[in-house]
Design a protein around this motif. Structure first.
Motif, PDB file in Angstrom:
ATOM      1  N   GLU A 118      44.695  -1.106  35.675  1.00  0.00           N
ATOM      2  CA  GLU A 118      45.751  -2.111  35.724  1.00  0.00           C
ATOM      3  C   GLU A 118      45.455  -3.178  36.778  1.00  0.00           C
ATOM      4  OE1 GLU A 118      49.675  -0.467  35.762  1.00  0.00           O
ATOM      5  OE2 GLU A 118      49.189   0.917  34.140  1.00  0.00           O
ATOM      6  N   GLN A 119      44.848  -2.797  37.898  1.00  0.00           N
ATOM      7  CA  GLN A 119      44.471  -3.771  38.924  1.00  0.00           C
ATOM      8  C   GLN A 119      43.397  -4.706  38.396  1.00  0.00           C
ATOM      9  OE1 GLN A 119      45.738  -4.347  42.127  1.00  0.00           O
ATOM     10  NE2 GLN A 119      44.520  -6.164  41.851  1.00  0.00           N
ATOM     11  N   ASN A 120      42.425  -4.155  37.682  1.00  0.00           N
ATOM     12  CA  ASN A 120      41.370  -4.979  37.095  1.00  0.00           C
ATOM     13  C   ASN A 120      41.952  -5.960  36.077  1.00  0.00           C
ATOM     14  OD1 ASN A 120      38.646  -5.777  36.667  1.00  0.00           O
ATOM     15  ND2 ASN A 120      38.640  -4.569  34.792  1.00  0.00           N
ATOM     16  N   ASN A 121      42.866  -5.495  35.223  1.00  0.00           N
ATOM     17  CA  ASN A 121      43.504  -6.384  34.250  1.00  0.00           C
ATOM     18  C   ASN A 121      44.277  -7.495  34.950  1.00  0.00           C
ATOM     19  OD1 ASN A 121      42.501  -4.843  32.191  1.00  0.00           O
ATOM     20  ND2 ASN A 121      44.395  -3.728  31.831  1.00  0.00           N
ATOM     21  N   SER A 122      44.947  -7.168  36.044  1.00  0.00           N
ATOM     22  CA  SER A 122      45.693  -8.162  36.809  1.00  0.00           C
ATOM     23  C   SER A 122      44.756  -9.219  37.389  1.00  0.00           C
ATOM     24  CB  SER A 122      46.470  -7.480  37.929  1.00  0.00           C
ATOM     25  OG  SER A 122      47.102  -8.425  38.750  1.00  0.00           O
TER      26      SER A 122
END
Length: 84
Positions: A54-58
């Motif tokens: 989720e951090q990478n997608n953000s």
């Protein structure tokens, strides 16, 4: 861009398409539809396994935002600033 409603029927269609390619293990959050469709033997639920994704997608959404002009994110490149 949407693929359907956020319901069990839509997820089941997605799961049927990807299960042929991805069969090792599925890491998800605790949305109850996942546990209804994914077999327990290959399903792991919890944020401890999904926060990095989720951090990478953000981060990707943040840096791609500079491609849209309706954003506060600005490019540091002089060429990109002058393109208007």
């Amino acid at each position: 861009m949407g693929f359907g409603n956020r319901d069990a029927e839509t997820f089941k269609k997605l799961y049927e398409k990807i299960q042929r390619r991805v069969q090792k293990r599925y890491y998800t959050d605790k949305w109850d539809v996942y546990s209804q469709i994914i077999p327990k033997s290959i399903h792991v639920q919890g944020k401890q396994n999904t926060y990095k994704i989720e951090q990478n997608n953000s981060n990707i959404r943040h840096y791609l935002a500079r491609m849209k002009r309706q954003t506060k994110v600005v490019s540091k490149s002089i060429i990109m600033v002058d393109i208007n």
